[in-house]
Each structure stands twice: as C-alpha cells, then as structure tokens.
Design an enzyme around this catalytic site. Structure first.
Site, PDB file in Angstrom:
ATOM      1  N   TYR A 139       0.820  -1.214   0.000  1.00 56.34           N
ATOM      2  CA  TYR A 139       0.000   0.000   0.000  1.00 56.34           C
ATOM      3  C   TYR A 139       0.855   1.265   0.000  1.00 56.34           C
ATOM      4  CZ  TYR A 139      -4.702  -1.881   0.825  1.00 56.34           C
ATOM      5  OH  TYR A 139      -5.920  -2.490   0.703  1.00 56.34           O
ATOM      6  N   LYS A 189       3.239 -15.353   1.837  1.00 56.56           N
ATOM      7  CA  LYS A 189       3.385 -16.072   0.563  1.00 56.56           C
ATOM      8  C   LYS A 189       4.881 -16.378   0.419  1.00 56.56           C
ATOM      9  CE  LYS A 189       1.743 -17.706  -3.320  1.00 56.56           C
ATOM     10  NZ  LYS A 189       0.879 -18.907  -3.363  1.00 56.56           N
ATOM     11  N   ASP A 221      -3.000 -18.175   0.041  1.00 58.10           N
ATOM     12  CA  ASP A 221      -4.029 -18.876  -0.741  1.00 58.10           C
ATOM     13  C   ASP A 221      -4.676 -19.974   0.100  1.00 58.10           C
ATOM     14  OD1 ASP A 221      -1.542 -20.107  -0.813  1.00 58.10           O
ATOM     15  OD2 ASP A 221      -1.705 -20.781  -2.892  1.00 58.10           O
ATOM     16  N   ASP A 245      -6.272  -7.040   3.968  1.00 55.14           N
ATOM     17  CA  ASP A 245      -7.407  -6.365   3.325  1.00 55.14           C
ATOM     18  C   ASP A 245      -8.332  -7.420   2.730  1.00 55.14           C
ATOM     19  OD1 ASP A 245      -8.953  -4.245   2.165  1.00 55.14           O
ATOM     20  OD2 ASP A 245      -8.002  -4.719   0.251  1.00 55.14           O
ATOM     21  N   ASP A 249     -12.143  -9.125   4.506  1.00 56.32           N
ATOM     22  CA  ASP A 249     -13.454  -9.112   3.840  1.00 56.32           C
ATOM     23  C   ASP A 249     -14.027 -10.525   3.787  1.00 56.32           C
ATOM     24  OD1 ASP A 249     -13.492  -6.369   3.333  1.00 56.32           O
ATOM     25  OD2 ASP A 249     -14.196  -6.632   1.264  1.00 56.32           O
TER      26      ASP A 249
HETATM   27  C1  IPM Z   1     -10.347  -1.359   4.056  1.00 57.86           C
HETATM   28  C2  IPM Z   1     -10.631  -0.708   2.737  1.00 57.86           C
HETATM   29  C3  IPM Z   1      -9.499   0.263   2.415  1.00 57.86           C
HETATM   30  C4  IPM Z   1      -8.229  -0.539   2.280  1.00 57.86           C
HETATM   31  C5  IPM Z   1      -9.721   1.148   1.182  1.00 57.86           C
HETATM   32  C6  IPM Z   1     -11.024   1.902   1.256  1.00 57.86           C
HETATM   33  C7  IPM Z   1      -8.577   2.086   0.952  1.00 57.86           C
HETATM   34  O1  IPM Z   1     -10.807  -1.658   1.752  1.00 57.86           O
HETATM   35  O2  IPM Z   1     -10.248  -0.621   5.064  1.00 57.86           O
HETATM   36  O3  IPM Z   1     -10.228  -2.581   4.100  1.00 57.86           O
HETATM   37  O4  IPM Z   1      -7.941  -1.100   1.213  1.00 57.86           O
HETATM   38  O5  IPM Z   1      -7.505  -0.646   3.271  1.00 57.86           O
HETATM   39 MG    MG Z   2     -10.833  -3.655   2.496  1.00 56.86          MG
END
Ligand code: IPM
Ligand code: MG
Length: 370
Positions: A139, A189, A221, A245, A249
């Site tokens: 990032y 990884k 993975d 990240d 999710d």
């Molecule tokens: C998160 C989001 C952010 C990230 C974006 C909005 C920049 O996806 O907080 O997970 O990638 O960190």
């Molecule tokens: Mg995210």
C-alpha cells in the site's frame, strides 16, 4: 475525553447520528464527560474543502483522545486522480496517525447464524481476530508509479517490509493471542515472495518470547481456503496490509453481515481510529436502510481500547446483543420471523436497551412484527 467524529460519505452521516446519541447516553450514564466534535473527511471533505483529508481534520484527529470514522467513498469522485479520491484520505489518516495495527474481530453472533451464506454448522462458534499491518507493505511501498505510454506503458508498486515493521505488528498479534486462545496464524506467501520470507523469519524469531502461544504459518491462498473450510480453527490471524485487506473481507462474510463488524486501528500511543469494516454503501444512502450496529460496536471498541472504559464498552455491546435477540433487523440482516427496522428505529431500540428498558423492546417487537 475528546472524540473526533468523521461521518464521511454515503450512509456515514446516518449511522453517525445514531452512534452519537448512543455515546451521549452511555457517556452520561458512566460519567465519562465525552466531547464529540465532527470534522469533514472523504467525499464530504472534497465537496467542502477540495481535498479528502483537509489539514484541519488531521490536526483535530491528532489532538483527540480517539477518532471514530463512519465510512468514506463516493462514486461521484471515482474519476478523480487517485491522490484526490476519498480512499486516499483514509490512507493519509492511517499514515498521519501512524496506525500500524488494524484489528478486525469476527465473532459470529448466534442470533445471526442463519444470515451467513455458509452452513450454520461451519460458522457457529467462530471467534477470530484479524491483525493486519496497516501502514506498510504494498500500500505504501516505494517506488511506485507509471512510466511510458501506449503499449509501452508500465505500472508498478513495491511490496516491502522492514524487520522492525514486522516485529511491532507481530508483537501486537502475539500479545493479543496470549489474551485470547493462544493461537497465532501468520499469513504470508513465503513460497514465492522475498518479503514474505523475511516476514516469516521475524515471526519465528519472536515466538520463543511467547511460549504460551502456538504459532503456525499459512500461505495466503491456503489461508483463504481454510477460512471458509474450517473457520473455527482460527484465533488470531496475523497478516500484511494487502493480505489482511482481502482476508478480512472474506472473514467478514462468516458473520453473515458485514454490517455488524467493527474495527480498531492503533498506533504507538497516539489516538486510535475506530471504524466499521463496511463501506459507505452509496446505493442506500439517505433511505434510512443502513445498519448502525457495526458503528455502534466500533464505538464500543473505541471505549474499550481507545479510552480504557471497559464498563461503558460492555454496556454498548450488551445493548446490541439485546436488540438482535429481540429480533430487530435492518434490511441487510432481515430473516424470517424477525422485525424489519430502519437505521433510526434501530438506534431508538439500542437507546432503549441501554436505558435498561428491555421490556419496551419486547413490546415494540410485537407491534412491528412482519
Ligand atoms: C479497508 C478498505 C481500504 C483498504 C480502502 C477503502 C482504501 O478496503 O479498510 O479494508 O484497502 O484498506
Ligand atoms: Mg478492504
């Protein structure tokens, strides 16, 4: 205690309004003397000041005791150059407050078991914590950019970690694991990437300092697969920025609704940033359909980890449990036999639960049942 509130975009202002009332209620009940001050951030700040993270907003966040962010992101600004988009404001805030550790707990709430797309027997009892490195890795790595043009154009980012960066997030993850179920799974990884080989070596090196914690390493993975195959096996998952990240999710979906997941971002001593895991949901903004629970639970994390107010944090979490048990659901969590409510009504039920009038909650439920 001074809290800077960043309502941001989309559903942000609606869930902030609910959370503000909750904080005021819990604050006066527990004698916290909270001062809540709003500042523009994200698309709202682009509209008001021309940039996603105005200097004044960052300054106010720096001098606050904690920062509570709702959500940022607005499709109207998707065409802007990346540096001027709402997301860049969030990255700037993380970097500006030096928030290297992102904690994303995923605990499956029994009353929401049916809401997951996975089988209840797979997700029941899941209680894990993603500890994601937040200010390094791909990032922020240099060099990055684009060179050349046409078919000759190239774009590149750099995935890089220094030993110290790995050490401080690993120490945080080990400590948190030692306060939970003593299991740490480090994700990398290392079969392909040099940066992951260093990551794994540093984690291994630290392990003897935490003899009570069992460490395992998984390739990212495989971790993605195990998360949906056998999610209960995880306690603390330690990841770099990008892997965290993605996996957070995925882990969020175990709980059935991303609308109930809070997060905390912590640095070295300065104010922490607390925010729901979900985004700004511009498609439902302004319709009173948003789920305020993730932000309410983020406020609870703020009270606990940012302000050291355990009792107030627990009170807020208990209120959330109670409204869910009473069957109230915003549209994202709606299930058969439950009571559909909007964002504002959910806020009122939370307030009622906080005031300890559980009775009213039940009565209302019968009135509203669909
Ligand atoms: C998160 C989001 C952010 C990230 C974006 C909005 C920049 O996806 O907080 O997970 O990638 O960190
Ligand atoms: Mg995210």
């Amino acid at each position: 205690m001074n809290i800077t509130l960043l309502p941001g975009d989309g559903i942000g202002p609606e869930i902030t309004a609910v959370t503000k009332d909750l904080l005021q209620a819990v604050g006066s009940r527990h004698g916290l003397g909270l001062t809540l001050e709003e500042a523009p951030m994200g698309g709202a700040a682009i509209a008001a000041c021309g940039e996603p993270l105005p200097e004044e907003t960052l300054r106010r966040c720096r001098k606050a005791d904690a920062v509570l962010l709702a959500a940022i992101g607005d499709p109207r600004y998707d065409q802007l150059p990346r540096q001027q988009r709402p997301e860049s404001g969030l990255l700037g805030l993380r970097a500006g407050l030096k928030l290297f550790a992102n904690l994303r707990p995923v605990k499956v709430i029994p009353s929401l078991l049916g809401a997951s797309s996975l089988k209840p027997e797979v997700v029941s009892g899941v209680d894990l914590l993603v500890v994601r490195e937040l200010t390094g890795g791909i990032y922020f790595g240099q060099p990055k950019g684009r060179i050349g043009c046409g078919t000759e154009e190239r774009a590149f980012n750099t995935m890089t970690y220094g030993a110290m960066e790995v050490d401080r997030i690993a120490a945080m993850a080990f400590t948190l694991a030692s306060r939970r179920r003593n299991r740490l799974c480090s994700v990398d990884k290392a079969n392909v990437l040099d940066v992951s080989q260093l990551w794994r070596e540093r984690v291994e090196r630290m392990a003897p300092a935490y003899p009570g914690v069992t460490v395992e390493h998984l390739y990212v993975d495989n971790a993605a697969m195990q998360l949906i195959r056998q999610p209960r096996r995880f306690d603390v998952l330690l990841t770099g920025n990008l892997f965290g990240d993605i996996l957070s999710d995925e882990a969020a979906m175990l709980s059935g609704s991303i609308g109930v997941l809070p997060s905390a971002s912590l640095g070295e001593g300065g104010p922490g940033l607390f925010e729901p895991v979900h985004g700004s949901a511009p498609d439902i903004a302004g319709q009173d359909r948003a789920n305020p629970l993730a932000m309410a639970l983020s406020a609870a994390m703020m009270l606990r980890l940012g302000l050291g107010q355990e009792a107030a944090a627990t009170a807020l979490e208990t209120a959330v449990d109670q409204v869910l048990q009473a069957g109230f659901r915003t549209p994202d969590m709606m299930a058969k036999g439950c009571v559909a409510v909007g964002c504002r009504a959910m806020g009122e039920h939370l307030l009622a639960a906080l005031e300890g009038s559980g009775h009213d909650v039940d009565a209302q439920r019968d009135v509203n049942r669909v």
